[in-house]
Motif scaffolding. Sequence first.
Motif, short mmCIF file in Angstrom:
data_model
loop_
_atom_site.label_atom_id
_atom_site.label_comp_id
_atom_site.label_asym_id
_atom_site.label_seq_id
_atom_site.Cartn_x
_atom_site.Cartn_y
_atom_site.Cartn_z
N CYS A 189 10.22 92.33 41.47
CA CYS A 189 10.83 91.10 41.64
C CYS A 189 10.33 90.59 43.07
CB CYS A 189 12.29 91.27 41.44
SG CYS A 189 12.75 91.54 39.99
N HIS B 94 9.43 87.16 34.82
CA HIS B 94 9.96 88.09 35.86
C HIS B 94 10.85 89.23 35.22
CE1 HIS B 94 9.66 84.62 38.73
NE2 HIS B 94 8.58 85.31 39.12
N ALA C 80 15.95 89.24 35.36
CA ALA C 80 15.56 90.09 36.14
C ALA C 80 16.37 90.42 37.56
CB ALA C 80 13.97 89.50 37.07
N CYS D 68 10.19 93.21 35.70
CA CYS D 68 11.31 94.07 36.49
C CYS D 68 11.50 95.36 36.06
CB CYS D 68 12.50 93.15 36.22
SG CYS D 68 14.00 93.64 37.06
#
Length: 327
Positions: A67, A48, A60, A52
């Motif tokens: 996200c 993530h 993130a 991001c």
Amino acid sequence: MAETILPWQVSQWDQLVRAEEEGRLGHALLLSGPSGIGKQRFAKALMHWLACEQPSAQGACGTCRACHFGLENPDIHIIEPPEGKRQIGVDQVRELVGISAQTAHRSGGRKVILIQPADAMNTNTANALLKTLEEPTGDTVLILISDEPARLLPTIRSRCQRLPFPVPPKSLAQDWLKMIVTDREQCEVCLHETGGRPLAAQFLFESDGLAARQRCDETLQAWVAGEISLSQASDALKDCELDFLLEWLSQRTHHLLRAVMGGDESAVNTIWQSWRQRPAQDILAFQQQVLELRAQVQRGVAVNRQLTLESLLLSWNMPARRVGLGL
């Protein structure tokens, strides 16, 4: 970050953040260490963060478009054995090679590919991955998770940036597990039973694994003492998965060896105390048999469960009958 990674993973996270800030983040990362300590959880937080649009040192942002998509982000891909199987297929890795050659959907973004467990690749599959590792595209990051990195091809390991995850300090593991297992004594027992691995301890507690292990101990004791037959012992363990039984035997023999070779009696389960007089070489040989079987099962090798279990029961009983140390 605190809600996504675990307390004992902070140093690994900070290491990757520094590498990213200094432009040293590798195109392939190998997260290695025992099972049950949270490598998969760390890997997903990392995926993530890498995808991001507005990442920070804490992780993130949680609000950008990337996200919002989470693991459904078209630039995030997870390669794992198909349902009901233990091996990653060569076609899956070839698909991965194709993905890595494509451009990321987000302009200036990266493609992030997770391979879990990397141990589930056979030689042909691993060789298919080598081309991507040898000729990486600039916008692709591969994350490999491995419980036993020694089983990976040396050519795979050498092309990855290693990030080891050891068993966490006991204090950190206990503090975290106490939020789930509120009884202090039971918390300590679960950690002891799983060699200090917090997530494995959590699973043991939530799946009633302590009671199941006790039943296994009592069955083995009755078999060695001649109170039940081989078929009765096998039947008594029929509801336990082979993975569970092999983990149980591996952990029990590990504790027994610590007592026999190092004098650590506190590590040994009460029932197994009766086998402390066995020669260390006999215990070690049996443990090696168990570990080899575990490796075969994890690789997806088909084994006959009943024959395998009966073979293990016979192997453990033979030294006891030979030297008269049953109970």
